[in-house]
Design a protein around this motif. Sequence first.
Motif, PDB file in Angstrom:
ATOM      1  N   PHE A   1       0.827  -1.206   0.000  1.00  0.00           N
ATOM      2  CA  PHE A   1       0.000   0.000   0.000  1.00  0.00           C
ATOM      3  C   PHE A   1       0.860   1.254   0.000  1.00  0.00           C
ATOM      4  CE2 PHE A   1       0.616  -1.542   4.246  1.00  0.00           C
ATOM      5  CZ  PHE A   1       0.737  -0.431   5.075  1.00  0.00           C
ATOM      6  N   PHE A   2       2.134   1.151   0.383  1.00  0.00           N
ATOM      7  CA  PHE A   2       3.063   2.260   0.203  1.00  0.00           C
ATOM      8  C   PHE A   2       3.471   2.250  -1.268  1.00  0.00           C
ATOM      9  CE2 PHE A   2       3.149   2.759   4.643  1.00  0.00           C
ATOM     10  CZ  PHE A   2       3.807   3.940   4.943  1.00  0.00           C
ATOM     11  N   PRO A   3       3.373   3.397  -1.961  1.00  0.00           N
ATOM     12  CA  PRO A   3       3.623   3.437  -3.404  1.00  0.00           C
ATOM     13  C   PRO A   3       5.111   3.444  -3.742  1.00  0.00           C
ATOM     14  CG  PRO A   3       3.048   5.601  -2.620  1.00  0.00           C
ATOM     15  CD  PRO A   3       2.922   4.672  -1.443  1.00  0.00           C
ATOM     16  N   ILE A   4       5.770   2.339  -3.443  1.00  0.00           N
ATOM     17  CA  ILE A   4       7.193   2.212  -3.736  1.00  0.00           C
ATOM     18  C   ILE A   4       7.433   0.920  -4.506  1.00  0.00           C
ATOM     19  CG2 ILE A   4       8.036   3.590  -1.796  1.00  0.00           C
ATOM     20  CD1 ILE A   4       8.503   0.971  -0.276  1.00  0.00           C
ATOM     21  N   SER A   5       8.463   0.951  -5.321  1.00  0.00           N
ATOM     22  CA  SER A   5       8.872  -0.236  -6.059  1.00  0.00           C
ATOM     23  C   SER A   5      10.382  -0.186  -6.202  1.00  0.00           C
ATOM     24  CB  SER A   5       8.204  -0.271  -7.434  1.00  0.00           C
ATOM     25  OG  SER A   5       8.627  -1.401  -8.153  1.00  0.00           O
ATOM     26  N   GLY A   6      11.044  -1.227  -5.746  1.00  0.00           N
ATOM     27  CA  GLY A   6      12.502  -1.249  -5.825  1.00  0.00           C
ATOM     28  C   GLY A   6      13.158  -0.120  -5.056  1.00  0.00           C
ATOM     29  N   GLY A   7      12.509   0.349  -4.016  1.00  0.00           N
ATOM     30  CA  GLY A   7      13.056   1.432  -3.206  1.00  0.00           C
ATOM     31  C   GLY A   7      12.738   2.828  -3.712  1.00  0.00           C
ATOM     32  N   ASP A   8      12.074   2.921  -4.852  1.00  0.00           N
ATOM     33  CA  ASP A   8      11.742   4.229  -5.428  1.00  0.00           C
ATOM     34  C   ASP A   8      10.252   4.514  -5.299  1.00  0.00           C
ATOM     35  OD1 ASP A   8      14.371   4.696  -6.313  1.00  0.00           O
ATOM     36  OD2 ASP A   8      14.007   3.548  -8.148  1.00  0.00           O
ATOM     37  N   VAL A   9       9.933   5.768  -5.066  1.00  0.00           N
ATOM     38  CA  VAL A   9       8.531   6.194  -5.035  1.00  0.00           C
ATOM     39  C   VAL A   9       8.017   6.155  -6.471  1.00  0.00           C
ATOM     40  CG1 VAL A   9       6.969   8.102  -4.506  1.00  0.00           C
ATOM     41  CG2 VAL A   9       8.917   7.631  -3.012  1.00  0.00           C
ATOM     42  N   LEU A  10       6.797   5.642  -6.642  1.00  0.00           N
ATOM     43  CA  LEU A  10       6.226   5.524  -7.980  1.00  0.00           C
ATOM     44  C   LEU A  10       5.947   6.915  -8.578  1.00  0.00           C
ATOM     45  CD1 LEU A  10       3.875   2.480  -7.335  1.00  0.00           C
ATOM     46  CD2 LEU A  10       6.100   2.501  -8.467  1.00  0.00           C
ATOM     47  N   PRO A  11       6.009   7.045  -9.905  1.00  0.00           N
ATOM     48  CA  PRO A  11       5.975   8.355 -10.570  1.00  0.00           C
ATOM     49  C   PRO A  11       4.761   9.232 -10.259  1.00  0.00           C
ATOM     50  CG  PRO A  11       6.646   6.662 -12.125  1.00  0.00           C
ATOM     51  CD  PRO A  11       6.232   5.955 -10.864  1.00  0.00           C
TER      52      PRO A  11
END
Length: 157
Positions: A128-138
């Motif tokens: 539910f946190f908008p992160i992927s691979g340690g990066d915030v999603l665009p």
Amino acid sequence: MNVTLDIDTSQFAQSLQGEFERVRVPCQTAMAEAFREVVNANLGDNGETDKPEWSGLSDKYSKRIGGRTQATLRMTAAEAAKVGATAELLYDSTRIQVTNPEFAVVYNDCEYAADHQFGTNRMPPRPFFPISGGDVLPATTQKCVDACEKTLMEVLR
């Protein structure tokens, strides 16, 4: 013809630094609030544009609950109440902390938030946190930048 200008910018730089310090915490707070809104929206059915995908239910669990492949389809009232209570607790546990002028922290202090975000040996991740691979999603990054710009304009008026 050449003209050499020698301008002392130290006073201007001091003034600019003062303005930067004045807007730093309000902008960080606005960005953290925008991020928290995305996190909490991702706990609902709609979520944000770049909501992280949730895996389907395991075959074993799906059979146990009547063949459903997603947690939100055709729930009994008791199942819906349990899932609703879980989502509400996660929603109510998303916090913001701005105690340092260098950064803001958005976190969830629910005891099973990390299990939900990253999964366990019994449950796939339900991020539910908008992160992927340690990066915030665009799309979330853009919402935070927009919140900062809006706050910056309000504070500097």
